[in-house]
Design an enzyme around this catalytic site. Sequence first.
Site, short mmCIF file in Angstrom:
data_model
loop_
_atom_site.label_atom_id
_atom_site.label_comp_id
_atom_site.label_asym_id
_atom_site.label_seq_id
_atom_site.Cartn_x
_atom_site.Cartn_y
_atom_site.Cartn_z
N ASP A 189 0.89 -1.38 -0.13
CA ASP A 189 0.10 0.01 0.38
C ASP A 189 0.58 0.90 0.60
O ASP A 189 1.96 1.53 0.63
CB ASP A 189 -0.60 -0.19 1.40
CG ASP A 189 -1.98 0.94 1.41
OD1 ASP A 189 -2.54 0.86 0.20
OD2 ASP A 189 -1.28 1.92 2.08
N GLU A 226 1.91 -0.38 -5.52
CA GLU A 226 0.85 0.74 -5.25
C GLU A 226 1.36 2.38 -5.59
O GLU A 226 1.65 2.81 -4.94
CB GLU A 226 -0.23 0.78 -3.99
CG GLU A 226 -1.24 1.79 -4.76
CD GLU A 226 -1.54 2.32 -3.53
OE1 GLU A 226 -2.84 3.03 -4.15
OE2 GLU A 226 -1.12 2.77 -2.48
C1 AAO Z 1 -9.27 7.90 5.77
C2 AAO Z 1 -10.79 9.08 5.50
C3 AAO Z 1 -10.09 10.93 5.68
C4 AAO Z 1 -8.89 11.12 7.23
C5 AAO Z 1 -7.79 9.59 7.22
C6 AAO Z 1 -7.02 9.18 8.52
O1 AAO Z 1 -11.36 9.20 4.34
O2 AAO Z 1 -10.44 11.79 5.36
O3 AAO Z 1 -8.23 11.92 6.81
O4 AAO Z 1 -8.55 8.37 7.11
O5 AAO Z 1 -7.54 9.51 9.41
C7 AAO Z 1 -7.83 4.89 1.96
C8 AAO Z 1 -8.54 5.56 2.02
C9 AAO Z 1 -8.84 7.09 2.61
C10 AAO Z 1 -8.52 6.65 4.42
C11 AAO Z 1 -7.67 6.04 4.66
C12 AAO Z 1 -7.19 5.64 5.62
O6 AAO Z 1 -8.86 5.81 0.45
O7 AAO Z 1 -9.85 7.81 2.68
O8 AAO Z 1 -8.49 7.98 4.83
O9 AAO Z 1 -7.33 4.04 3.77
O10 AAO Z 1 -8.64 4.60 5.78
C13 AAO Z 1 -3.18 8.75 -2.89
C14 AAO Z 1 -2.25 7.54 -2.78
C15 AAO Z 1 -2.32 6.53 -2.75
C16 AAO Z 1 -3.52 5.24 -1.79
C17 AAO Z 1 -4.58 7.04 -2.62
C18 AAO Z 1 -5.81 6.94 -1.97
O11 AAO Z 1 -0.88 8.02 -3.54
O12 AAO Z 1 -1.26 5.34 -1.60
O13 AAO Z 1 -4.11 7.97 -2.39
N1 AAO Z 1 -4.13 4.89 -2.26
C19 AAO Z 1 -3.88 4.22 -0.94
C20 AAO Z 1 -5.29 2.91 -0.05
C21 AAO Z 1 -5.57 3.50 0.51
C22 AAO Z 1 -5.26 4.75 0.95
C23 AAO Z 1 -4.48 4.18 1.61
C24 AAO Z 1 -3.29 4.39 0.54
C25 AAO Z 1 -4.02 4.38 2.84
O14 AAO Z 1 -4.99 1.88 -1.72
O15 AAO Z 1 -7.14 2.93 -0.10
O16 AAO Z 1 -6.51 5.42 1.67
O17 AAO Z 1 -3.58 3.41 3.49
C26 AAO Z 1 -2.87 11.79 -7.50
C27 AAO Z 1 -1.28 10.88 -6.54
C28 AAO Z 1 -2.17 9.68 -6.43
C29 AAO Z 1 -2.73 9.92 -5.37
C30 AAO Z 1 -4.40 10.82 -5.26
C31 AAO Z 1 -5.32 10.29 -4.91
O18 AAO Z 1 -3.42 11.18 -8.43
O19 AAO Z 1 -0.82 11.24 -8.08
O20 AAO Z 1 -0.74 9.31 -5.84
O21 AAO Z 1 -3.18 8.88 -4.22
O22 AAO Z 1 -3.75 11.69 -6.17
O23 AAO Z 1 -4.68 11.58 -3.63
C32 AAO Z 1 -5.81 11.94 -11.54
C33 AAO Z 1 -4.24 12.57 -11.63
C34 AAO Z 1 -3.97 11.40 -10.18
C35 AAO Z 1 -4.13 12.13 -9.56
C36 AAO Z 1 -5.75 11.87 -9.06
C37 AAO Z 1 -6.38 12.21 -8.15
O24 AAO Z 1 -5.73 10.65 -11.90
O25 AAO Z 1 -3.90 11.81 -12.92
O26 AAO Z 1 -2.73 11.20 -10.11
O27 AAO Z 1 -5.90 12.69 -9.94
O28 AAO Z 1 -5.76 13.69 -7.68
#
Ligand code: AAO
Length: 481
Positions: A189, A226
């Site tokens: 992750d 990931e």
């Molecule tokens: C939860 C709550 C939060 C709270 C937190 C702490 O929702 O409000 O602050 O608890 O209490 C999952 C959920 C989260 C959750 C978290 C913990 O999705 O909502 O937070 O569990 O319970 C990035 C990371 C990537 C991550 C993704 C979600 O790089 O690693 O965000 N995925 C993994 C898991 C996921 C998990 C976590 C990580 C955490 O698969 O299930 O979160 O363990 C850009 C960047 C990416 C980035 C995205 C989103 O992407 O490049 O790296 O991913 O933004 O921030 C276009 C662009 C693309 C861009 C995208 C989105 O497509 O081309 O580049 O738009 O903007």
Amino acid sequence: QYDLHTWPNRSTIVHLFEWRWEDVARECEDYLAPNNFAGIQLSPVADHLRCDERGRPWWEVYQPLAYEIGTRSGSEADFADMVSRCNAVGVRIIVDVVLNHMSGDWDPTISISGAVSDPANRDYPGVPYTIEHFNPFCEANNYQNAEIIRNCEIAQLHDLNTSIPYVRDKQVEYLNKLIGHGVAGFRVDAAKHIWPEHLKDVMDRLNDLPVEQGFPAGARAFVAQEVIDFGTGEAVTKDEYYGIGLVTEFRYGSELGRAMRGQNPLKWYYNFGEEWGFAPSQYALVFNDNHDNQRGHGAGGQNVITYKDPKWYKQAQSFMLAWPHGYPRIISSFDFVDPEVGPPMDVDENILPVIINDDGTCGNGWVCEHRWNALTQMSNFRIAVQGSTNVTEWWDNGNNQVAWSREGLGFIVINGEAGDLSETLKTGLPAGTYCDVISGKLENGACTGLTIEVAADGTAAISLPGTSEDGVMATHVNAKL
Ligand code: AAO
């Protein structure tokens, strides 16, 4: 490392998102092994936040509080039983491991096992980690800066300082415990947020996979990282991770989704792969939707196709499974409307079992995409064509109707238009009658769906109306009548 150590003639990883381990074990024996699936990805298995405040969302499993095995999916004993039973029938298990961070701040912060942590003071007695094991607070809010991406917090999740040997030692211990139970590898992750040299050190120090669980001597754990990289000029790129294992190719599903939605004609997909900026085939984990982007988290969400659009989904997944690029993964979801809501549960918040209906579909809110005929059969298509690395006999109508052969081992045709497809196409297959594995399958020597007649010159008259239920037909040498 890149090898899942699958049994021969197996293909495709199925992500059994949030399934109970008892159900996973049964699915290995009753469905995945008999249908030649290669492996399973499990949701995180370590003790984690119990997020009552938000009504037990699915994402609570991504906030680890300790590295003990045990979640709502089952106990460590259930875990051990599942892994051995799946290995015994040749279905490998990879575990989603959260190494980048621990939890965010919650009050109180109680884990599944009932242990109490104090995240605000970075005190996680379950590991134990204390404040010196974390990076000082900052927010990962700038994807143009690698230091910020890797040393700051994503989503307010406290960021472990993996440059500290003690932190990596604890992670090695955790992963070795999983290996000891017989898992074949890991989905890492948020790997993008971990310095690759730290992650490599952890992976290099792991034990070999256990011979008594059926792995060859000296076998190393499979790694799928990931790393979200759309090639849009962010500071962290996927190639930095190729030396450790596979990387998730997020552009793949996003681009296929655009095609299904009619935003990009399929005729352009004849060279779908590296020329599109994807990770090279040997490093790419490919998929259409994942647990994040099927519900608007993560990246690629506007484009990706999910089970909610069944015709497009069958077309996109069939395309992927018939296309020679990367290692394929499909998700098996629970049905949802609210993107935050967790897996189906009873009044005591226990996850509901996956019920199997008489017709082989699932109940209790579980979608079981992997049991859809087209997906199961196309995973078998991939096995039938494994001797081929190329696409031959590419055909398109100048727009959204395409067909191709896999060097005489398989043939697929997709109609992405409202209009009918009625053409005599080169299949590359030896002459004979073949079973279309989308509308049916070969069972006891008979085809339960449509058939495709291949003439002596390798051509077949194909009729695929725009109104057809699936919009795709496919067959292969193992589906010849
Ligand atoms: C939860 C709550 C939060 C709270 C937190 C702490 O929702 O409000 O602050 O608890 O209490 C999952 C959920 C989260 C959750 C978290 C913990 O999705 O909502 O937070 O569990 O319970 C990035 C990371 C990537 C991550 C993704 C979600 O790089 O690693 O965000 N995925 C993994 C898991 C996921 C998990 C976590 C990580 C955490 O698969 O299930 O979160 O363990 C850009 C960047 C990416 C980035 C995205 C989103 O992407 O490049 O790296 O991913 O933004 O921030 C276009 C662009 C693309 C861009 C995208 C989105 O497509 O081309 O580049 O738009 O903007």
